[in-house]
Scaffold this active site. Structure first.
Site, PDB file in Angstrom:
ATOM      1  N   ASN A   1      56.129  23.991  27.087  1.00 26.24           N
ATOM      2  CA  ASN A   1      56.171  25.224  26.223  1.00 26.24           C
ATOM      3  C   ASN A   1      54.540  25.617  26.025  1.00 26.24           C
ATOM      4  O   ASN A   1      53.860  25.427  24.799  1.00 26.24           O
ATOM      5  CB  ASN A   1      56.597  25.281  25.206  1.00 26.24           C
ATOM      6  CG  ASN A   1      56.722  24.138  24.124  1.00 26.24           C
ATOM      7  OD1 ASN A   1      56.045  23.060  24.587  1.00 26.24           O
ATOM      8  ND2 ASN A   1      57.102  24.059  22.887  1.00 26.24           N
TER       9      ASN A   1
ATOM     10  N   ARG B   1      49.830  20.982  24.503  1.00 25.60           N
ATOM     11  CA  ARG B   1      49.566  22.212  23.865  1.00 25.60           C
ATOM     12  C   ARG B   1      48.324  22.658  25.049  1.00 25.60           C
ATOM     13  O   ARG B   1      48.216  24.051  24.919  1.00 25.60           O
ATOM     14  CB  ARG B   1      48.672  22.200  22.614  1.00 25.60           C
ATOM     15  CG  ARG B   1      49.842  21.451  21.592  1.00 25.60           C
ATOM     16  CD  ARG B   1      50.835  22.502  21.314  1.00 25.60           C
ATOM     17  NE  ARG B   1      51.722  22.134  20.090  1.00 25.60           N
ATOM     18  CZ  ARG B   1      52.908  22.170  20.002  1.00 25.60           C
ATOM     19  NH1 ARG B   1      53.716  22.669  20.919  1.00 25.60           N
ATOM     20  NH2 ARG B   1      53.678  22.001  18.722  1.00 25.60           N
TER      21      ARG B   1
ATOM     22  N   HIS C   1      67.234  21.102  25.074  1.00 29.38           N
ATOM     23  CA  HIS C   1      67.042  21.165  23.622  1.00 29.38           C
ATOM     24  C   HIS C   1      68.151  21.771  23.037  1.00 29.38           C
ATOM     25  O   HIS C   1      68.523  23.101  23.235  1.00 29.38           O
ATOM     26  CB  HIS C   1      65.832  22.188  23.379  1.00 29.38           C
ATOM     27  CG  HIS C   1      65.383  22.627  21.876  1.00 29.38           C
ATOM     28  ND1 HIS C   1      64.355  22.248  21.188  1.00 29.38           N
ATOM     29  CD2 HIS C   1      66.196  23.396  21.079  1.00 29.38           C
ATOM     30  CE1 HIS C   1      64.388  22.649  20.175  1.00 29.38           C
ATOM     31  NE2 HIS C   1      65.561  23.425  20.092  1.00 29.38           N
TER      32      HIS C   1
ATOM     33  N   ASP D   1      58.367  13.349  20.416  1.00 28.43           N
ATOM     34  CA  ASP D   1      58.378  14.981  20.199  1.00 28.43           C
ATOM     35  C   ASP D   1      57.118  15.202  19.344  1.00 28.43           C
ATOM     36  O   ASP D   1      56.940  16.028  18.483  1.00 28.43           O
ATOM     37  CB  ASP D   1      59.585  15.439  19.283  1.00 28.43           C
ATOM     38  CG  ASP D   1      59.787  16.886  19.435  1.00 28.43           C
ATOM     39  OD1 ASP D   1      58.848  17.448  19.963  1.00 28.43           O
ATOM     40  OD2 ASP D   1      60.669  17.680  18.628  1.00 28.43           O
TER      41      ASP D   1
ATOM     42  N   HIS E   1      50.159  20.626  15.265  1.00 28.15           N
ATOM     43  CA  HIS E   1      49.677  22.049  14.606  1.00 28.15           C
ATOM     44  C   HIS E   1      48.469  22.142  14.224  1.00 28.15           C
ATOM     45  O   HIS E   1      48.254  21.232  13.445  1.00 28.15           O
ATOM     46  CB  HIS E   1      50.817  22.581  13.940  1.00 28.15           C
ATOM     47  CG  HIS E   1      52.205  22.993  14.702  1.00 28.15           C
ATOM     48  ND1 HIS E   1      52.505  24.064  15.430  1.00 28.15           N
ATOM     49  CD2 HIS E   1      53.431  22.097  14.397  1.00 28.15           C
ATOM     50  CE1 HIS E   1      53.788  23.776  15.894  1.00 28.15           C
ATOM     51  NE2 HIS E   1      54.287  22.724  15.281  1.00 28.15           N
TER      52      HIS E   1
ATOM     53  N   ASN F   1      62.027  20.720  14.027  1.00 30.45           N
ATOM     54  CA  ASN F   1      63.118  21.407  15.054  1.00 30.45           C
ATOM     55  C   ASN F   1      63.535  20.115  15.933  1.00 30.45           C
ATOM     56  O   ASN F   1      62.785  20.109  16.758  1.00 30.45           O
ATOM     57  CB  ASN F   1      62.707  22.617  15.705  1.00 30.45           C
ATOM     58  CG  ASN F   1      63.972  22.959  16.307  1.00 30.45           C
ATOM     59  OD1 ASN F   1      64.990  22.347  16.665  1.00 30.45           O
ATOM     60  ND2 ASN F   1      63.797  24.095  16.975  1.00 30.45           N
TER      61      ASN F   1
ATOM     62  N   HIS G   1      65.812  14.954  21.371  1.00 35.52           N
ATOM     63  CA  HIS G   1      65.875  14.716  20.096  1.00 35.52           C
ATOM     64  C   HIS G   1      67.233  14.983  19.330  1.00 35.52           C
ATOM     65  O   HIS G   1      67.382  15.615  18.448  1.00 35.52           O
ATOM     66  CB  HIS G   1      64.770  15.609  19.406  1.00 35.52           C
ATOM     67  CG  HIS G   1      64.725  17.063  19.787  1.00 35.52           C
ATOM     68  ND1 HIS G   1      65.920  17.787  19.900  1.00 35.52           N
ATOM     69  CD2 HIS G   1      63.707  17.816  20.131  1.00 35.52           C
ATOM     70  CE1 HIS G   1      65.543  19.053  20.358  1.00 35.52           C
ATOM     71  NE2 HIS G   1      64.206  19.132  20.535  1.00 35.52           N
TER      72      HIS G   1
END
Length: 428
Positions: free
Chosen positions: A90, A60, A177, A303, A307, A276, A230
């Site tokens: 990301n 993050r 992905h 993964d 959050h 996801n 994944h």
């Protein structure tokens, strides 16, 4: 750096042996070893494995330090037995330039809990329209070899082909992905009986499988490496198995949560189960376990997707997708693969250390437990059983689907190049 003598450890789950660490490397492996002045760690039959390597972690930083930082994420990694993690692109800003990947790499070096290898974005801004600076990221101090738009699919076949062609020049790999975006618009969970009963938008298996089928054919056409992030469906397993039978250079990963949890949990409407790709059916779970055991799926990757509380403490439709996983991954693999007889501990080392290090070209990691090798090691108490308490996590976030669940195994020690990062279950 002081000498460390690990006494009576089951190396890769075998017979108890002693391992002497000296100067950041393994000096000797044998029985009845002694070393004057060495710090002695009594393993008492715990299993000694090479340090784990996670090919799929979200740290993050930069941009979302409210959910995780490189420091808190690598502390979580050390707690879980990891000595190297690959940090997904990301972030904010996106890791699509040499400057951003070098920033993440240097933060990992400064903190020292585990090695951080940045993953570079495939496309500028993860927008899927223009290739990012792949060559510049590879040639940077970070030495990027893995590229991914994870969180989004590289759905444009031409862009995907160009990326595969580009990374082939320096032995890199594109990690896809696999999610056809138009097939998953408004999707909230796996498409099936449960989604129909709950009235939630369904996420069909074919949205994953169609992209994997396309990309293994592109990899074959280009003669390049592709890695599937994944993987989550029985159909995806069959496509990868077919591709490997043709000699296509494809590797695949499965997450711990897809090895254990099913879409039946969504009936609780607890957003901690929103992820996801989504949790699938019991049939898919069993197919994934079998594929990991027989080598169709190459590795386990967490993964790890932290959050903040407010992003999960809300109604299902508004909740963020993702789960933390670095601190529980090995326990879930023990429960689903080792305690069921599907894998030995040597098989776990292959899928959680040797092979991910090989795919990502992680130097010094995923090495044998033998003299002369870097002392990247971890000890796990396989006899332990206990309930998961996220209050004790090193991660900044607490969004685990295993809270209150009893899981086997506890990592007690982790060493990064001979330096202890975890001792008796506590970070140094």
């Amino acid at each position: 750096m002081s000498k460390i003598l690990i006494r009576g450890a089951k190396v890769l789950g075998g017979e108890p042996q002693d391992v002497l660490i000296d100067g950041g490397a393994i000096a000797e492996v044998g029985t009845a070893l002694s070393a004057e002045g060495a710090q002695v760690v009594e393993a008492d039959g715990k299993v000694l494995l090479p340090g784990l390597v996670d090919l799929h972690t979200h740290l993050r930083e930069p941009g979302r330090e409210d959910s995780e930082t490189v420091l808190t994420g690598t502390r979580a990694a050390a707690s879980g037995g990891y000595t190297a993690v690959f940090a997904m692109a990301n972030t904010f800003p996106v890791a699509d330039t040499a400057g951003v990947v070098e920033q993440v790499w240097r933060l990992g070096r400064e903190h020292g809990y585990c090695d951080v290898q940045p993953i570079g974005a495939v496309t500028v801004g993860l927008e899927g329209k223009k290739l990012a600076e792949l060559g510049a990221m590879h040639e940077s101090a970070a030495g990027v070899t893995v590229f991914s738009d994870d969180g989004k699919c590289v759905d444009d076949a031409v862009i995907m082909r160009r990326a595969l062609e580009y990374v082939k020049a320096f032995g890199g790999v594109v990690a896809q992905h696999a999610q056809e975006p138009r097939l998953t618009e408004g999707a909230q969970m796996n498409e099936g009986v449960v989604s129909a009963e709950l009235g939630l938008g369904g996420w069909p298996a074919v949205a994953e499988e169609s992209i994997i089928a396309r990309d293994v054919l592109l990899a074959e056409h280009v003669g390049s490496r592709v890695h599937i992030c994944h993987l989550s469906t029985a159909g995806s397993v069959e496509i990868v198995r077919w591709a490997k039978s043709r000699g296509i250079d494809v590797t695949a990963e499965v997450t711990p949560h897809h090895l254990l949890l099913t879409d039946e949990l969504v009936r609780t409407y607890n957003p901690v189960y929103k992820v996801n790709p989504p949790l699938r059916t019991e049939r898919d779970v069993l197919a994934l376990r079998e594929a990991l055991a027989d080598g169709t799926i190459d590795i386990v990757a967490t993964d790890h997707a932290p959050h903040p509380h407010e992003d999960k403490d809300c109604e299902w439709a508004a909740a963020a997708m993702g789960m933390v996983g670095l601190e529980t991954a090995l326990s879930v693999v023990q429960e689903t693969m080792v305690d069921t007889g599907l894998l030995t501990w040597a098989g776990v080392a292959e899928r959680m250390s040797f092979k991910p290090a090989e795919i990502g070209r992680a130097k010094g990691h995923g090495r044998p437990v033998s003299a002369g090798e870097p002392a990247n090691l971890m000890l796990v108490d396989t006899e332990y059983r206990g309930s998961v308490d996220p209050a004790g996590f090193a991660s900044r976030s607490r969004n685990t689907p295993y809270e209150g669940r009893e899981l086997p195994g506890r990592v007690t020690h982790t060493w990064l190049r001979g330096k202890a990062t975890l001792v008796d279950g506590k970070l140094t």
